[in-house]
Design an enzyme around this catalytic site. Structure first.
Site, mmCIF file in Angstrom:
data_model
loop_
_atom_site.group_PDB
_atom_site.id
_atom_site.type_symbol
_atom_site.label_atom_id
_atom_site.label_comp_id
_atom_site.label_asym_id
_atom_site.label_seq_id
_atom_site.Cartn_x
_atom_site.Cartn_y
_atom_site.Cartn_z
ATOM 1 N N ASN A 176 23.577 1.365 -35.460
ATOM 2 C CA ASN A 176 22.422 0.483 -35.478
ATOM 3 C C ASN A 176 22.344 -0.149 -36.864
ATOM 4 O O ASN A 176 21.924 0.491 -37.823
ATOM 5 C CB ASN A 176 21.150 1.294 -35.183
ATOM 6 C CG ASN A 176 19.921 0.419 -35.104
ATOM 7 O OD1 ASN A 176 19.980 -0.786 -35.340
ATOM 8 N ND2 ASN A 176 18.799 1.035 -34.763
ATOM 9 N N ARG A 229 24.012 -1.192 -31.287
ATOM 10 C CA ARG A 229 22.715 -1.603 -30.777
ATOM 11 C C ARG A 229 22.467 -3.050 -31.211
ATOM 12 O O ARG A 229 22.628 -3.385 -32.382
ATOM 13 C CB ARG A 229 21.626 -0.713 -31.366
ATOM 14 C CG ARG A 229 20.267 -1.169 -30.925
ATOM 15 C CD ARG A 229 19.188 -0.712 -31.852
ATOM 16 N NE ARG A 229 17.900 -1.168 -31.344
ATOM 17 C CZ ARG A 229 16.826 -1.295 -32.095
ATOM 18 N NH1 ARG A 229 16.882 -0.994 -33.371
ATOM 19 N NH2 ARG A 229 15.703 -1.724 -31.574
ATOM 20 N N HIS A 274 13.244 -2.111 -26.782
ATOM 21 C CA HIS A 274 13.393 -0.667 -26.522
ATOM 22 C C HIS A 274 13.987 -0.399 -25.142
ATOM 23 O O HIS A 274 13.721 0.648 -24.540
ATOM 24 C CB HIS A 274 12.040 0.067 -26.601
ATOM 25 C CG HIS A 274 11.331 -0.060 -27.905
ATOM 26 N ND1 HIS A 274 10.005 -0.393 -28.007
ATOM 27 C CD2 HIS A 274 11.760 0.114 -29.175
ATOM 28 C CE1 HIS A 274 9.635 -0.432 -29.276
ATOM 29 N NE2 HIS A 274 10.690 -0.125 -30.013
ATOM 30 N N HIS A 317 6.706 4.054 -24.870
ATOM 31 C CA HIS A 317 7.559 4.308 -26.046
ATOM 32 C C HIS A 317 6.694 3.988 -27.261
ATOM 33 O O HIS A 317 6.422 2.829 -27.554
ATOM 34 C CB HIS A 317 8.796 3.406 -25.989
ATOM 35 C CG HIS A 317 9.669 3.498 -27.210
ATOM 36 N ND1 HIS A 317 10.953 4.016 -27.172
ATOM 37 C CD2 HIS A 317 9.452 3.147 -28.503
ATOM 38 C CE1 HIS A 317 11.472 3.979 -28.399
ATOM 39 N NE2 HIS A 317 10.576 3.448 -29.211
ATOM 40 N N ARG A 356 2.110 -3.535 -36.837
ATOM 41 C CA ARG A 356 2.030 -4.791 -36.063
ATOM 42 C C ARG A 356 0.749 -4.844 -35.241
ATOM 43 O O ARG A 356 0.292 -3.833 -34.715
ATOM 44 C CB ARG A 356 3.224 -4.912 -35.113
ATOM 45 C CG ARG A 356 4.516 -5.147 -35.836
ATOM 46 C CD ARG A 356 5.685 -5.212 -34.856
ATOM 47 N NE ARG A 356 6.825 -4.521 -35.415
ATOM 48 C CZ ARG A 356 7.777 -3.918 -34.708
ATOM 49 N NH1 ARG A 356 7.740 -3.916 -33.381
ATOM 50 N NH2 ARG A 356 8.771 -3.315 -35.309
ATOM 51 N N ASP A 412 1.460 5.437 -40.810
ATOM 52 C CA ASP A 412 2.056 6.633 -40.199
ATOM 53 C C ASP A 412 1.005 7.398 -39.397
ATOM 54 O O ASP A 412 -0.072 7.713 -39.909
ATOM 55 C CB ASP A 412 2.620 7.523 -41.316
ATOM 56 C CG ASP A 412 3.498 8.624 -40.768
ATOM 57 O OD1 ASP A 412 2.977 9.509 -40.043
ATOM 58 O OD2 ASP A 412 4.704 8.600 -41.046
ATOM 59 N N ARG A 458 0.720 10.411 -38.590
ATOM 60 C CA ARG A 458 0.280 11.706 -39.144
ATOM 61 C C ARG A 458 -0.865 11.519 -40.140
ATOM 62 O O ARG A 458 -1.850 12.256 -40.115
ATOM 63 C CB ARG A 458 1.452 12.426 -39.817
ATOM 64 C CG ARG A 458 2.419 12.998 -38.792
ATOM 65 C CD ARG A 458 3.705 13.419 -39.414
ATOM 66 N NE ARG A 458 4.551 12.253 -39.679
ATOM 67 C CZ ARG A 458 5.864 12.286 -39.774
ATOM 68 N NH1 ARG A 458 6.498 13.423 -39.650
ATOM 69 N NH2 ARG A 458 6.562 11.196 -40.001
ATOM 70 N N GLU A 477 6.167 11.506 -28.576
ATOM 71 C CA GLU A 477 6.704 12.862 -28.446
ATOM 72 C C GLU A 477 5.912 13.884 -29.253
ATOM 73 O O GLU A 477 5.916 15.070 -28.918
ATOM 74 C CB GLU A 477 8.174 12.898 -28.917
ATOM 75 C CG GLU A 477 9.125 12.177 -27.974
ATOM 76 C CD GLU A 477 10.497 11.937 -28.601
ATOM 77 O OE1 GLU A 477 10.928 12.736 -29.453
ATOM 78 O OE2 GLU A 477 11.138 10.935 -28.231
ATOM 79 N N ASN A 478 5.277 13.420 -30.336
ATOM 80 C CA ASN A 478 4.702 14.386 -31.288
ATOM 81 C C ASN A 478 3.194 14.357 -31.487
ATOM 82 O O ASN A 478 2.622 15.366 -31.879
ATOM 83 C CB ASN A 478 5.349 14.184 -32.667
ATOM 84 C CG ASN A 478 6.826 14.502 -32.652
ATOM 85 O OD1 ASN A 478 7.196 15.645 -32.392
ATOM 86 N ND2 ASN A 478 7.656 13.518 -32.885
ATOM 87 N N GLU A 502 18.400 6.947 -27.641
ATOM 88 C CA GLU A 502 19.032 5.634 -27.503
ATOM 89 C C GLU A 502 20.538 5.709 -27.791
ATOM 90 O O GLU A 502 21.325 4.973 -27.202
ATOM 91 C CB GLU A 502 18.331 4.635 -28.434
ATOM 92 C CG GLU A 502 16.938 4.299 -27.910
ATOM 93 C CD GLU A 502 15.984 3.721 -28.943
ATOM 94 O OE1 GLU A 502 15.589 4.454 -29.874
ATOM 95 O OE2 GLU A 502 15.619 2.548 -28.816
HETATM 96 P P1 ADP Z 1 10.713 3.846 -35.103
HETATM 97 O O1 ADP Z 1 11.983 4.373 -34.492
HETATM 98 O O2 ADP Z 1 10.039 2.769 -34.307
HETATM 99 O O3 ADP Z 1 10.796 3.540 -36.562
HETATM 100 P P2 ADP Z 1 9.736 6.543 -34.589
HETATM 101 O O4 ADP Z 1 9.999 6.646 -33.135
HETATM 102 O O5 ADP Z 1 10.584 7.316 -35.530
HETATM 103 O O6 ADP Z 1 9.643 5.035 -35.048
HETATM 104 O O7 ADP Z 1 8.199 6.979 -34.835
HETATM 105 C C1 ADP Z 1 7.604 7.014 -36.085
HETATM 106 C C2 ADP Z 1 6.185 7.555 -35.908
HETATM 107 O O8 ADP Z 1 6.276 8.839 -35.293
HETATM 108 C C3 ADP Z 1 5.378 7.740 -37.176
HETATM 109 O O9 ADP Z 1 4.088 7.196 -37.020
HETATM 110 C C4 ADP Z 1 5.290 9.246 -37.335
HETATM 111 O O10 ADP Z 1 4.059 9.630 -37.865
HETATM 112 C C5 ADP Z 1 5.404 9.736 -35.926
HETATM 113 N N1 ADP Z 1 5.981 11.086 -35.923
HETATM 114 C C6 ADP Z 1 7.257 11.428 -36.103
HETATM 115 N N2 ADP Z 1 7.402 12.781 -36.106
HETATM 116 C C7 ADP Z 1 6.175 13.295 -35.933
HETATM 117 C C8 ADP Z 1 5.638 14.613 -35.855
HETATM 118 N N3 ADP Z 1 6.423 15.684 -35.946
HETATM 119 N N4 ADP Z 1 4.301 14.750 -35.647
HETATM 120 C C9 ADP Z 1 3.499 13.669 -35.527
HETATM 121 N N5 ADP Z 1 3.953 12.399 -35.602
HETATM 122 C C10 ADP Z 1 5.265 12.207 -35.807
#
Ligand code: ADP
Length: 391
Positions: free
Chosen positions: A7, A88, A177, A203, A236, A278, A280, A329-330, A378
């Site tokens: 990528n 990609r 995506h 996603h 965005r 972010d 988090r 996922e998180n 991916e």
């Molecule tokens: P991209 O590929 O579009 O850059 P990602 O799919 O890696 O983005 O997602 C990034 C986002 O996922 C961030 O906002 C981050 O806070 C969140 N994220 C990643 N890991 C965790 C985690 N373990 N707990 C909570 N949020 C997470």
């Protein structure tokens, strides 16, 4: 057999080496700040992480470093072990309804779409050319983010604007995506174990898009001509009234490019909360009572729930909702904020399951709609297409 998934961005190059057909990750890494004196190469192998800093002038040099790293760390013994390269590519326009074996003509076609993805396609071509130079006898395949969405019907992909814009300049929705939406929706469809399936994939990462997948095909998606359309994301805005352009240009003396930059880089979580892009940080700030951080989550959740509701209507029902990517996922708080708004479509969360980590079902026993967390991959989709097209 070893396949490398690549990528390439404007100043970065990510890769993952996979053992196929086992679909096992062997090594991965990223070269960042290419073209810069303080570039950085991170290489991951066997649970270890190696970081090398220094000047990396261009993508060719970055590719050399990746190959050198694979040889040096004994991931491969000789170059010939890499039997395919998958790239990609963000924008395939209407030219690519499937992944494509790369030759000069395919590269020219990707370049012809530069206007539709000015930040991405030119960088992909640089990456492709660097790998073609380094591995001239190996099959290289372009895998497009847009291909999966080429099944959308006209009423989904056309904007209600002067028709000539579409005819002359290709102004329409392409989505993004695609490999991720396809990967997780295939897993969800298998789990449903029936022919007719109605799935919505959320996603949600830094970039985020929602797709309606009916019987395995994308029938609508939230991203548009570019990844700016749709739901609010890390930085965005997602959908806004374009009249904002005129107002902000007048009030702040900004150009179209500057306002687009604000909508792409200073909006979403970051713009609303003023805290961070972010999830988090946003979740932490919201827990501490920061109203704007709470708002950032609520606005996004509302917009996502609105999309899910409209896709429920579009598909005439809903079997499953899938959450994927970094946030999907998180971030249990984000999932909860979304599903809490979906009682009208019969979706109900199991709060205990939602609190646990990893791949799982998170719907309540009496939910009419299955809700799953399915990690995306991916790179595996890219490697699968290399395998399919090398035959
Ligand atoms: P991209 O590929 O579009 O850059 P990602 O799919 O890696 O983005 O997602 C990034 C986002 O996922 C961030 O906002 C981050 O806070 C969140 N994220 C990643 N890991 C965790 C985690 N373990 N707990 C909570 N949020 C997470």
């Amino acid at each position: 057999m070893k396949i490398i998934a690549v990528n390439a961005g404007s100043s970065s190059l990510k890769f993952q080496l996979l053992e196929m057909p086992e679909e096992k990750e062997i090594a991965s890494g990223i070269v960042e700040r290419i073209g810069n004196k303080n570039a950085e190469f991170t290489f991951k192998f066997n649970g270890e992480k190696f970081v090398k800093k220094g000047e990396i002038l261009d993508h060719s040099k970055a590719v050399e470093l990746v190959i050198e790293g694979l040889l040096k760390h004994g991931v491969i013994n000789k170059l010939e072990e890499i039997e395919g390269v998958g790239h990609r590519v963000v924008q395939g326009g209407e030219l690519f309804k499937d992944s494509a074996v790369i030759d000069d003509e395919v590269v020219a076609k990707i370049a012809s779409l530069n206007d539709l993805a000015p930040l991405h396609n030119p960088a992909h071509i640089i990456g492709i050319n660097a790998f073609r130079k380094a591995l001239p006898n190996v099959i290289q395949v372009a895998v497009f983010d847009t291909t999966f969405h080429q099944t959308m019907p006209e009423e989904s992909y056309l904007y209600s604007v002067p028709f000539e814009w579409y005819e002359k300049y290709g102004v329409r929705k392409y989505g993004a995506h695609g490999t991720s939406h396809q990967y997780v929706s295939e897993i969800a469809a298998k789990r449903l174990g029936k022919e007719d399936t109605k799935i919505v994939v959320c996603h949600i990462g830094n970039g985020a898009s929602i797709t309606a997948v009916k019987n395995g095909k994308s029938v609508d998606t939230s991203m548009g001509l570019t990844p700016l359309e749709g739901i609010p994301m890390g930085t965005r805005s997602g959908n806004v009234d374009p009249t904002i352009f005129g107002l902000i240009a007048k009030k702040e003396g900004k150009s179209i490019d500057q306002i687009l930059n604000d909508l792409n880089k200073h909006s979403g979580y970051l713009g609303v909360s003023g805290v961070s892009h972010d999830s988090r940080d946003i979740v932490d700030a919201a827990h501490q009572g920061n109203h704007r951080a709470q708002l950032a989550i609520t606005i996004q959740a509302k917009r996502i729930a609105d999309y899910i509701g409209s896709y429920f209507v579009l598909m005439g029902g809903l079997d499953a909702i899938v959450f994927t990517a970094g946030i999907g996922e998180n971030a249990k708080e984000v999932r909860e904020a979304i599903v809490d708004r979906l009682s009208a479509v019969g979706a109900k969360l199991d709060p205990v399951a939602n609190n646990s980590r990893g791949e799982k079902e998170i719907s309540a026993a009496d939910s009419k709609v299955k809700i799953w967390v399915i990690p995306t991959n991916e790179e595996v989709m890219i490697a699968r297409d290399v395998m399919r097209l090398r035959k």
